[in-house]
Design a protein around this motif. Structure first.
Motif, PDB file in Angstrom:
ATOM      1  N   LYS A 140      59.777  45.586  62.998  1.00  0.00           N
ATOM      2  CA  LYS A 140      59.727  46.931  63.251  1.00  0.00           C
ATOM      3  C   LYS A 140      60.356  47.629  61.864  1.00  0.00           C
ATOM      4  CE  LYS A 140      60.533  46.726  68.389  1.00  0.00           C
ATOM      5  NZ  LYS A 140      61.319  46.872  69.375  1.00  0.00           N
ATOM      6  N   GLY A 141      61.110  47.057  61.131  1.00  0.00           N
ATOM      7  CA  GLY A 141      61.583  47.736  59.862  1.00  0.00           C
ATOM      8  C   GLY A 141      61.021  47.349  58.346  1.00  0.00           C
ATOM      9  N   LYS A 142      61.642  46.227  58.156  1.00  0.00           N
ATOM     10  CA  LYS A 142      61.248  45.607  56.651  1.00  0.00           C
ATOM     11  C   LYS A 142      59.922  45.362  56.440  1.00  0.00           C
ATOM     12  CE  LYS A 142      65.685  44.052  55.258  1.00  0.00           C
ATOM     13  NZ  LYS A 142      66.224  43.075  54.061  1.00  0.00           N
ATOM     14  N   CYS A 143      59.081  44.709  57.570  1.00  0.00           N
ATOM     15  CA  CYS A 143      57.951  44.495  57.293  1.00  0.00           C
ATOM     16  C   CYS A 143      56.677  45.233  58.131  1.00  0.00           C
ATOM     17  CB  CYS A 143      57.794  42.727  57.476  1.00  0.00           C
ATOM     18  SG  CYS A 143      58.815  41.976  56.416  1.00  0.00           S
ATOM     19  N   ALA A 144      57.281  46.468  58.702  1.00  0.00           N
ATOM     20  CA  ALA A 144      56.265  47.041  59.560  1.00  0.00           C
ATOM     21  C   ALA A 144      54.877  47.284  58.865  1.00  0.00           C
ATOM     22  CB  ALA A 144      56.983  48.345  59.803  1.00  0.00           C
ATOM     23  N   GLU A 145      54.849  47.610  57.588  1.00  0.00           N
ATOM     24  CA  GLU A 145      53.523  48.068  57.191  1.00  0.00           C
ATOM     25  C   GLU A 145      52.620  46.863  57.359  1.00  0.00           C
ATOM     26  OE1 GLU A 145      50.512  49.959  56.046  1.00  0.00           O
ATOM     27  OE2 GLU A 145      52.529  50.971  56.235  1.00  0.00           O
ATOM     28  N   GLN A 146      53.037  45.645  56.921  1.00  0.00           N
ATOM     29  CA  GLN A 146      52.503  44.173  56.824  1.00  0.00           C
ATOM     30  C   GLN A 146      51.969  43.919  58.019  1.00  0.00           C
ATOM     31  OE1 GLN A 146      55.093  44.818  55.180  1.00  0.00           O
ATOM     32  NE2 GLN A 146      54.836  44.367  53.063  1.00  0.00           N
ATOM     33  N   VAL A 147      52.923  44.177  59.390  1.00  0.00           N
ATOM     34  CA  VAL A 147      52.735  43.791  60.674  1.00  0.00           C
ATOM     35  C   VAL A 147      51.373  44.527  61.226  1.00  0.00           C
ATOM     36  CG1 VAL A 147      53.599  43.584  62.876  1.00  0.00           C
ATOM     37  CG2 VAL A 147      54.978  42.746  60.930  1.00  0.00           C
ATOM     38  N   LYS A 148      51.583  46.038  60.753  1.00  0.00           N
ATOM     39  CA  LYS A 148      50.386  47.005  61.073  1.00  0.00           C
ATOM     40  C   LYS A 148      49.219  46.502  60.628  1.00  0.00           C
ATOM     41  CE  LYS A 148      49.523  51.781  61.239  1.00  0.00           C
ATOM     42  NZ  LYS A 148      49.589  53.114  60.500  1.00  0.00           N
ATOM     43  N   GLU A 149      49.296  46.093  59.401  1.00  0.00           N
ATOM     44  CA  GLU A 149      47.896  46.015  58.742  1.00  0.00           C
ATOM     45  C   GLU A 149      47.217  44.544  59.458  1.00  0.00           C
ATOM     46  OE1 GLU A 149      48.564  45.536  54.421  1.00  0.00           O
ATOM     47  OE2 GLU A 149      48.992  47.755  54.294  1.00  0.00           O
ATOM     48  N   PHE A 150      48.112  43.537  59.408  1.00  0.00           N
ATOM     49  CA  PHE A 150      47.587  42.215  60.357  1.00  0.00           C
ATOM     50  C   PHE A 150      47.274  42.738  61.910  1.00  0.00           C
ATOM     51  CE2 PHE A 150      48.470  38.548  62.894  1.00  0.00           C
ATOM     52  CZ  PHE A 150      47.620  37.564  62.280  1.00  0.00           C
ATOM     53  N   GLY A 151      47.740  43.461  62.240  1.00  0.00           N
ATOM     54  CA  GLY A 151      47.505  43.830  63.905  1.00  0.00           C
ATOM     55  C   GLY A 151      46.090  44.624  63.642  1.00  0.00           C
ATOM     56  N   ILE A 152      45.946  45.551  62.806  1.00  0.00           N
ATOM     57  CA  ILE A 152      44.545  46.173  62.785  1.00  0.00           C
ATOM     58  C   ILE A 152      43.454  44.934  62.398  1.00  0.00           C
ATOM     59  CG2 ILE A 152      43.287  47.667  61.316  1.00  0.00           C
ATOM     60  CD1 ILE A 152      46.031  49.183  61.109  1.00  0.00           C
ATOM     61  N   CYS A 153      43.708  44.044  61.303  1.00  0.00           N
ATOM     62  CA  CYS A 153      42.668  43.162  61.043  1.00  0.00           C
ATOM     63  C   CYS A 153      42.494  42.290  62.342  1.00  0.00           C
ATOM     64  CB  CYS A 153      43.221  42.434  59.748  1.00  0.00           C
ATOM     65  SG  CYS A 153      42.196  41.145  59.290  1.00  0.00           S
ATOM     66  N   ALA A 154      43.547  41.681  62.986  1.00  0.00           N
ATOM     67  CA  ALA A 154      43.386  40.972  63.997  1.00  0.00           C
ATOM     68  C   ALA A 154      42.559  41.897  65.128  1.00  0.00           C
ATOM     69  CB  ALA A 154      44.706  40.541  64.549  1.00  0.00           C
ATOM     70  N   LYS A 155      42.602  42.887  65.290  1.00  0.00           N
ATOM     71  CA  LYS A 155      41.956  43.650  66.478  1.00  0.00           C
ATOM     72  C   LYS A 155      40.572  43.762  66.090  1.00  0.00           C
ATOM     73  CE  LYS A 155      42.748  47.750  69.314  1.00  0.00           C
ATOM     74  NZ  LYS A 155      43.389  48.740  69.542  1.00  0.00           N
TER      75      LYS A 155
END
Length: 130
Positions: free
Chosen positions: A53-68
């Motif tokens: 939720k904090g330090k890696c929020a951007e990378q997690v968001k990008e991975f989530g978009i790609c996965a979707k």
């Protein structure tokens, strides 16, 4: 004849003496020692959630978009995003300052729970419901 306890006001429970007691019978709120399960399971879970939720929020968001978008082809199409997310999370887990921060947060939450008997999530929901 009944059992004799060293403290007649408190029956002996399942918790050891250092884990029981305190104002709510949940343990000493000022005890800062950690059990093995807290060190190896609870604090790493807290670190994972906080890093995502904090330090890696951007990378997690990008991975989530790609996965979707990728669907079943996720393992092939999202390798770059997955690798970036993994690198970020690994760096966060290895950061001693981050480990100490999460440990102190956990100890504060545990102390508050032992003092009041109310878990952190319950308190947050109480604040919302007026």
């Amino acid at each position: 004849m009944g059992a004799v306890f060293s403290n007649p006001e408190r029956e002996k429970g399942m918790l050891s003496e250092n884990l029981g007691g305190g104002p709510m019978g949940l343990g000493d709120p000022d005890d800062l020692t950690l059990r093995k399960a807290e060190k190896e399971i609870v604090i790493p879970q807290k670190m994972k959630a906080k890093a995502k939720k904090g330090k890696c929020a951007e990378q997690v968001k990008e991975f989530g978009i790609c996965a979707k978008e990728a669907g079943l082809l996720l393992p092939f199409k999202c390798r770059k995003q997955a690798k970036q997310m993994h690198i970020c999370l690994s760096a966060a887990y290895a950061d001693q300052a981050f480990i100490d921060e999460c440990t102190q947060e956990y100890l504060k939450e545990r102390s508050e729970y032992r003092r009041t008997g109310v878990k952190q999530k319950m308190k947050k929901s109480e604040g919302v419901m007026i």
